[in-house]
Write a protein that holds these residues in place. Structure first.
Motif, mmCIF file in Angstrom:
data_model
loop_
_atom_site.group_PDB
_atom_site.id
_atom_site.type_symbol
_atom_site.label_atom_id
_atom_site.label_comp_id
_atom_site.label_asym_id
_atom_site.label_seq_id
_atom_site.Cartn_x
_atom_site.Cartn_y
_atom_site.Cartn_z
ATOM 1 N N GLU A 38 -7.882 31.215 14.817
ATOM 2 C CA GLU A 38 -8.124 31.297 12.955
ATOM 3 C C GLU A 38 -8.581 29.551 12.648
ATOM 4 N N GLU A 39 -8.309 28.547 13.899
ATOM 5 C CA GLU A 39 -9.390 27.621 12.953
ATOM 6 C C GLU A 39 -11.159 26.969 13.768
ATOM 7 N N ILE A 40 -11.371 28.414 15.118
ATOM 8 C CA ILE A 40 -12.315 28.280 15.512
ATOM 9 C C ILE A 40 -13.127 28.925 14.122
ATOM 10 N N LEU A 41 -12.666 30.364 13.977
ATOM 11 C CA LEU A 41 -13.780 31.141 13.028
ATOM 12 C C LEU A 41 -14.040 30.096 11.534
ATOM 13 N N LEU A 42 -12.758 29.173 11.416
ATOM 14 C CA LEU A 42 -13.040 28.629 9.865
ATOM 15 C C LEU A 42 -13.804 27.573 9.958
ATOM 16 N N GLU A 43 -13.850 26.692 11.223
ATOM 17 C CA GLU A 43 -14.918 25.610 11.843
ATOM 18 C C GLU A 43 -15.812 26.196 11.996
ATOM 19 N N LEU A 44 -15.980 27.221 13.156
ATOM 20 C CA LEU A 44 -17.096 27.067 13.178
ATOM 21 C C LEU A 44 -18.129 28.361 13.448
ATOM 22 N N PHE A 45 -17.710 29.304 12.683
ATOM 23 C CA PHE A 45 -18.710 30.071 12.157
ATOM 24 C C PHE A 45 -19.447 30.434 10.865
ATOM 25 N N SER A 46 -20.493 30.940 11.507
ATOM 26 C CA SER A 46 -21.453 31.100 9.754
ATOM 27 C C SER A 46 -20.259 32.015 9.058
ATOM 28 N N SER A 47 -20.453 32.211 7.916
ATOM 29 C CA SER A 47 -20.124 32.812 7.061
ATOM 30 C C SER A 47 -20.513 34.217 7.065
ATOM 31 N N ASP A 48 -21.509 34.199 8.033
ATOM 32 C CA ASP A 48 -22.005 36.067 7.760
ATOM 33 C C ASP A 48 -22.519 36.167 8.972
ATOM 34 N N ALA A 49 -21.450 35.473 9.849
ATOM 35 C CA ALA A 49 -21.721 35.768 11.033
ATOM 36 C C ALA A 49 -20.751 37.217 11.184
ATOM 37 N N LYS A 50 -21.833 37.614 12.498
ATOM 38 C CA LYS A 50 -21.306 39.080 13.261
ATOM 39 C C LYS A 50 -20.383 39.270 14.498
ATOM 40 N N GLY A 92 -19.732 39.203 8.690
ATOM 41 C CA GLY A 92 -19.514 38.447 7.820
ATOM 42 C C GLY A 92 -18.172 37.887 8.473
ATOM 43 N N LEU A 93 -17.503 36.668 7.839
ATOM 44 C CA LEU A 93 -16.106 35.771 7.979
ATOM 45 C C LEU A 93 -15.083 36.606 7.665
#
Length: 117
Positions: free
Chosen positions: A20-32, A46-47
């Protein structure tokens, strides 16, 4: 962050089981998040949708027997790693999953993830 730095941080968090930290820290808010055509889950953008898709999958897990994520390989704006898990799914039983995941990085954030299995 450069792609190598994102990949290194991804690996550090993955080895600690902090997905979950990977998603919150490293992903763009509009990632696919792109799934194969035969996958039980649909591709999403979208995240918030990526997090919801992950929660749907984890809600199916009755018991986690083990998992792994190998060290990423970086090429240009992309990094890839193999990952897998051994789980018991509700109503299905024990299953082993292995996949290759490819991530694209732009402006220091992951803008797409694509799974091959």
């Amino acid at each position: 962050m450069e792609t190598q730095q994102v990949a290194d941080r991804f690996n550090e968090l993955a080895q600690a089981g902090l997905f979950e930290e990977i998603l919150l820290e490293l992903f763009s808010s509009d990632a696919k998040s792109i799934e194969p055509a035969h996958a039980p889950f649909q591709s999403v953008q979208g995240l918030d949708n990526i997090i919801a898709k992950g929660k749907q999958f984890h809600d199916l897990i009755e018991e986690m027997h083990g998992s792994y994520t190998n060290t990423p390989i970086v090429a240009g704006n992309f990094f890839a790693c193999t990952m897998g898990m051994d789980v018991s799914l509700k109503g299905v039983g024990r299953q082993k999953f292995d996949e290759v995941a490819v991530y694209e990085v732009k402006d220091g954030k992951i803008i797409s993830e694509q799974f091959f299995f």
